[in-house]
Scaffold this motif. Structure first.
Motif, short mmCIF file in Angstrom:
data_model
loop_
_atom_site.label_atom_id
_atom_site.label_comp_id
_atom_site.label_asym_id
_atom_site.label_seq_id
_atom_site.Cartn_x
_atom_site.Cartn_y
_atom_site.Cartn_z
N GLN A 390 0.84 2.32 -0.78
CA GLN A 390 -0.25 2.07 -0.07
C GLN A 390 -1.42 1.22 -0.53
O GLN A 390 -1.75 1.67 -1.86
CB GLN A 390 -0.96 3.63 0.47
N ARG A 391 -1.94 0.15 0.13
CA ARG A 391 -3.08 -0.35 -0.28
C ARG A 391 -4.32 0.17 -0.05
O ARG A 391 -4.49 0.60 1.13
CB ARG A 391 -3.08 -1.96 0.57
N PRO A 393 -8.48 -0.11 -0.44
CA PRO A 393 -9.49 -1.18 -0.99
C PRO A 393 -10.57 -0.38 -1.81
O PRO A 393 -10.75 0.74 -1.87
CB PRO A 393 -10.31 -1.27 0.63
N GLY A 399 -14.16 0.15 0.60
CA GLY A 399 -13.49 1.37 0.34
C GLY A 399 -14.33 2.56 -0.12
O GLY A 399 -14.23 3.19 -1.00
N ARG A 403 -8.80 5.54 1.75
CA ARG A 403 -8.09 5.06 2.99
C ARG A 403 -6.99 3.96 2.72
O ARG A 403 -7.00 3.43 1.84
CB ARG A 403 -9.16 4.36 3.74
N THR A 405 -4.82 0.91 3.78
CA THR A 405 -5.05 -0.29 4.91
C THR A 405 -3.57 -1.00 5.21
O THR A 405 -3.65 -1.95 5.81
CB THR A 405 -6.03 -1.14 4.45
N GLY A 406 -2.80 -0.68 4.12
CA GLY A 406 -1.43 -1.47 4.36
C GLY A 406 -0.45 -1.00 3.31
O GLY A 406 -0.66 -0.06 2.61
N ASP A 421 -0.36 -5.40 6.64
CA ASP A 421 -1.62 -4.75 7.05
C ASP A 421 -1.46 -4.16 8.16
O ASP A 421 -0.78 -4.41 9.21
CB ASP A 421 -2.72 -5.62 6.76
N TYR A 422 -2.10 -2.69 8.12
CA TYR A 422 -1.88 -2.09 9.34
C TYR A 422 -2.83 -2.56 10.58
O TYR A 422 -2.42 -2.12 11.66
CB TYR A 422 -2.32 -0.31 9.45
N GLU A 424 -6.98 -3.90 11.67
CA GLU A 424 -8.41 -3.62 11.55
C GLU A 424 -8.74 -2.07 12.13
O GLU A 424 -8.39 -2.01 13.03
CB GLU A 424 -9.41 -4.74 12.04
N PHE A 427 -5.66 3.23 9.79
CA PHE A 427 -5.29 3.52 8.54
C PHE A 427 -4.08 4.39 8.26
O PHE A 427 -3.98 5.14 9.27
CB PHE A 427 -6.55 4.46 8.14
N ASP A 456 -5.75 4.89 14.22
CA ASP A 456 -6.67 3.78 14.62
C ASP A 456 -7.97 4.37 14.78
O ASP A 456 -8.29 5.30 15.64
CB ASP A 456 -6.07 3.15 15.95
#
Length: 502
Positions: A390-391, A393, A399, A403, A405-406, A421-422, A424, A427, A456
């Motif tokens: 999991q990416r 931030p 961050g 969370r 984000t991708g 990326d998931y 904007e 998460f 979302d």
């Protein structure tokens, strides 16, 4: 319901607070980002069949994605930490190109007691600890990890609590999980099931000697080996690894001061940069005297990816943190320490240990901030290449809270990665690898699917995403709409269809 007039900490961390459906009303009395937005608990337990699918679910995707996480039911007694939330398991079931959903609270002893009195009784992770409440000083929430073993789901707590047995189809809590032949229950969350043998390799730890115990149970749930591990004092190991012949135990220089805990009832964690990280390699049925300890650069490790043997070498891939306790930020008030600790900083890393010479090699696979790393369970214990992270931030990237984000797919041999990326404000959750039916170690390692849950923050909707593991960058091949908002959680696992459905 009336909202508080101001939520300065939450707004700095995740943005404005708004009312959401299915939440307990008391969360709006508290300024804590881990109680709002995508983290807000749900009070609903649902069972829904024939979920709406965008795209096409593969017909050979057969099994279930299960994810655990914190879902507090009662107003916290003290300051709330996300580790305090009552465990709730969400399950997405796949069969013949269709999907269904179910979620249930883990009916722990602590939750049962609190339901009887109608309020929270635990002081929480941020203390002060109260050993009249439980032998842990706080409640065992069973909110951290889970895996399929010996015919049921096992739900576990990060702090080496009492595992629970859940029915994998109904998610009903059956009872504590007692391994036949074992004299105590305690087990750390990231104990491991070896898919090749069906064995459970487990460990537990605590503040009193022996500070760690390691053991093995057979596929039926019967203890076959257990041994105390000699450590210099109380530690907070989070995971272990295993190869075909060995287990890899962790002794990490990030632990609490027992004198402070005894005198003041607070668990204060310190990263001891002058103490090396140690990894103990023990034969699967080895004794404490058989452990080979290898010293490495000081760091903390939450999660291993895989371990294997290459001649005299044992190799371990995982995610490494050299800053497990970042500094607090102004404006975070009494939550500063908690918010800093939850800002996870880690990157993909490889360690190598030579059992013949004692040599250690270590180095980064990549420097991208990623964690919650998973890989194909068929290949656990033998050489593998790929992992799915999991990416996360960093603070300067927005961050403020933990969370995802991708989704990042790594080739750990080359350091190359692909990402998706998931979107904007969307998460994710820990992603699992779902092997195709009939797959084995002769199959291509990434010939399968990667499954995760996303929520979302803009419209409070949740979806289960299914990716072709060979091509993460193309995005999900199917998206399954969840019947309600699924709060952000911790760990996930995959149970194969032949286990669930016979």
């Amino acid at each position: 319901m009336a909202l508080m007039r101001e939520y300065p900490i939450t707004e700095q961390s995740i943005g404005p607070v708004r009312e959401l459906e299915g939440t307990p009303s008391w969360i709006y009395e508290l300024d804590n980002p881990y109680l709002h937005g995508v983290y807000a608990p749900t009070v609903n337990e649902l069972h829904e069949e024939s979920l709406v699918v965008t795209g096409a679910l593969p017909r050979d995707l057969s099994g279930a994605y299960f994810r655990n996480g914190p879902n507090p039911l009662h107003h916290p007694k003290n300051r709330y930490h996300p580790f305090d939330g009552d465990g709730m398991v969400h399950g997405v079931y796949f069969s013949d190109g269709a999907a269904s959903y179910r979620n249930r609270y883990v009916q722990t002893a602590a939750l049962t007691q609190e339901l009887s009195v109608g309020k929270s009784m635990s002081p929480g992770v941020m203390g002060p600890f109260d050993y009249d409440i439980s032998r842990f000083g706080i409640k065992d929430t069973s909110n951290t990890d889970l895996f399929w073993y010996a015919g049921d789901l096992m739900s576990l707590w990060y702090n080496a609590g009492d595992p629970y047995r859940l029915d994998s189809l109904t998610l009903e809590t059956k009872a504590h999980y007692d391994l036949e032949g074992r004299t105590q229950r305690r087990m750390s969350a990231h104990s491991k099931v070896d898919w090749a043998t069906g064995e459970l390799l487990f460990f537990d730890y605590g503040d009193e000697a022996p500070f760690m115990t390691y053991g093995v149970a057979d596929p039926s749930g019967r203890l076959v080996h257990e041994v105390a591990i000699d450590l210099p004092g109380p530690r907070l190991p989070h995971d272990l690894g295993f190869t075909t012949h060995y287990a890899v135990l962790h002794d990490l220089p990030f632990f609490h001061d027992m004198e402070v805990l005894r005198k003041h009832k607070y668990r204060v964690l310190t990263f001891h940069k002058d103490i090396p990280t140690r990894f103990g390699i023990i034969p699967r049925r080895g004794q404490s005297r058989d452990v080979r300890w290898f010293e490495c650069e000081p760091c903390y490790i939450l999660h291993t990816t895989n371990c294997w043997e290459e001649g005299d070498w044992v190799v371990m891939d995982g995610c490494r943190s050299i800053n497990p306790m970042p500094s607090g930020q102004s404006g975070d008030g009494e939550l500063a320490s908690m918010l800093a600790y939850m800002r996870l900083e880690a990157n993909a890393y490889r360690w190598q240990f030579n059992l013949a010479t004692g040599e250690v090699r270590e180095g980064a696979i990549d420097d991208l901030n990623t964690e919650f790393n998973k890989s194909n369970p068929i290949f656990h214990g033998v050489k593998s290449q790929y992992s799915y992270h999991q990416r996360i931030p960093l603070l300067h990237e927005g961050g403020h809270t933990l969370r995802f984000t991708g989704l990042v797919k790594y080739n750990n041999d080359t350091g190359q990665s692909t990402q998706w990326d998931y979107g904007e404000g969307v998460f994710g959750s820990e992603a699992v690898f779902a092997p195709k039916p009939g797959a084995d170690r002769r199959s291509a390692e990434d010939d399968g699917y990667v499954v995760t849950l996303v929520t979302d923050s803009k419209d409070a909707t949740s979806h289960c995403l299914v990716f072709d593991a060979t091509d993460i960058a193309q995005g999900p091949i199917a998206s399954v709409a969840m019947p309600h908002r699924v709060p952000v959680g911790f760990h996930a696992t995959w149970a194969a269809g032949e286990d669930l459905y016979g």
